[in-house]
Design an enzyme around this catalytic site. Sequence first.
Site, PDB file in Angstrom:
ATOM      1  N   GLU A  95       0.815  -1.220   0.000  1.00 41.66           N
ATOM      2  CA  GLU A  95       0.000   0.000   0.000  1.00 41.66           C
ATOM      3  C   GLU A  95       0.843   1.262   0.000  1.00 41.66           C
ATOM      4  OE1 GLU A  95      -2.563  -0.393   3.369  1.00 41.66           O
ATOM      5  OE2 GLU A  95      -3.835  -1.891   2.397  1.00 41.66           O
ATOM      6  N   HIS A 100       9.346  -1.312   3.095  1.00 43.41           N
ATOM      7  CA  HIS A 100       9.286  -1.421   4.560  1.00 43.41           C
ATOM      8  C   HIS A 100       9.210  -2.874   4.956  1.00 43.41           C
ATOM      9  CE1 HIS A 100       5.350  -0.680   2.740  1.00 43.41           C
ATOM     10  NE2 HIS A 100       4.843  -1.518   3.635  1.00 43.41           N
TER      11      HIS A 100
HETATM   12  P1  AMP Z   1       1.975  -2.418   3.075  1.00 47.58           P
HETATM   13  O1  AMP Z   1       0.556  -2.855   2.849  1.00 47.58           O
HETATM   14  O2  AMP Z   1       2.943  -3.562   3.141  1.00 47.58           O
HETATM   15  O3  AMP Z   1       2.403  -1.362   2.075  1.00 47.58           O
HETATM   16  O4  AMP Z   1       2.019  -1.791   4.504  1.00 47.58           O
HETATM   17  C1  AMP Z   1       1.771  -0.430   4.751  1.00 47.58           C
HETATM   18  C2  AMP Z   1       1.609  -0.300   6.226  1.00 47.58           C
HETATM   19  O5  AMP Z   1       1.759   1.053   6.595  1.00 47.58           O
HETATM   20  C3  AMP Z   1       0.239  -0.767   6.731  1.00 47.58           C
HETATM   21  O6  AMP Z   1       0.414  -1.817   7.690  1.00 47.58           O
HETATM   22  C4  AMP Z   1      -0.351   0.498   7.360  1.00 47.58           C
HETATM   23  O7  AMP Z   1      -1.109   0.239   8.517  1.00 47.58           O
HETATM   24  C5  AMP Z   1       0.906   1.310   7.663  1.00 47.58           C
HETATM   25  N1  AMP Z   1       0.708   2.739   7.740  1.00 47.58           N
HETATM   26  C6  AMP Z   1       0.046   3.533   6.857  1.00 47.58           C
HETATM   27  N2  AMP Z   1       0.078   4.820   7.250  1.00 47.58           N
HETATM   28  C7  AMP Z   1       0.793   4.843   8.412  1.00 47.58           C
HETATM   29  C8  AMP Z   1       1.168   5.876   9.325  1.00 47.58           C
HETATM   30  N3  AMP Z   1       0.840   7.160   9.112  1.00 47.58           N
HETATM   31  N4  AMP Z   1       1.888   5.533  10.418  1.00 47.58           N
HETATM   32  C9  AMP Z   1       2.224   4.246  10.647  1.00 47.58           C
HETATM   33  N5  AMP Z   1       1.903   3.227   9.817  1.00 47.58           N
HETATM   34  C10 AMP Z   1       1.195   3.517   8.719  1.00 47.58           C
END
Ligand code: AMP
Length: 114
Positions: A95, A100
């Site tokens: 997402e 990460h």
């Molecule tokens: P991914 O789906 O692997 O790209 O993971 C993105 C992650 O970022 C998800 O687990 C979200 O909950 C997390 N995320 C999105 N926005 C934030 C934020 N502002 N602070 C901390 N985590 C976030």
Amino acid sequence: MSDCLFCKMVSGEIKPDVVYEDEHVLAFRDINPQGPVHVLIIPKEHISTLNELEEEHAELMGRMFLTAKKIAEMENMAENGYRTVINCNRHGGQEVYHIHLHVIGGRQMTWPPG
Ligand code: AMP
Ligand code: ZN
């Protein structure tokens, strides 16, 4: 990258709940935790996805996993265990397009993932 959420965390424009930081990586708590512990480790350098990794990033990726080990110890979940995940592109469920490493623990994980 100016429009990247995680780059804004590296620059300090957005302030996450930081658990670890050094010259190369930043680690902070996921805003939507999938377990009692859910930390994201990011490189300070913007790399969009695993597909953009180059040879020059080899040491950096090693540092990300060494940081995962450190966080597992800090969060007292090293012995029980935990999961590390990097999602890539649409089928991987990515997402945020800044690499990460998810470090999730504090509960029993299941396999295979959904
Ligand atoms: P991914 O789906 O692997 O790209 O993971 C993105 C992650 O970022 C998800 O687990 C979200 O909950 C997390 N995320 C999105 N926005 C934030 C934020 N502002 N602070 C901390 N985590 C976030
Ligand atoms: Zn970025």
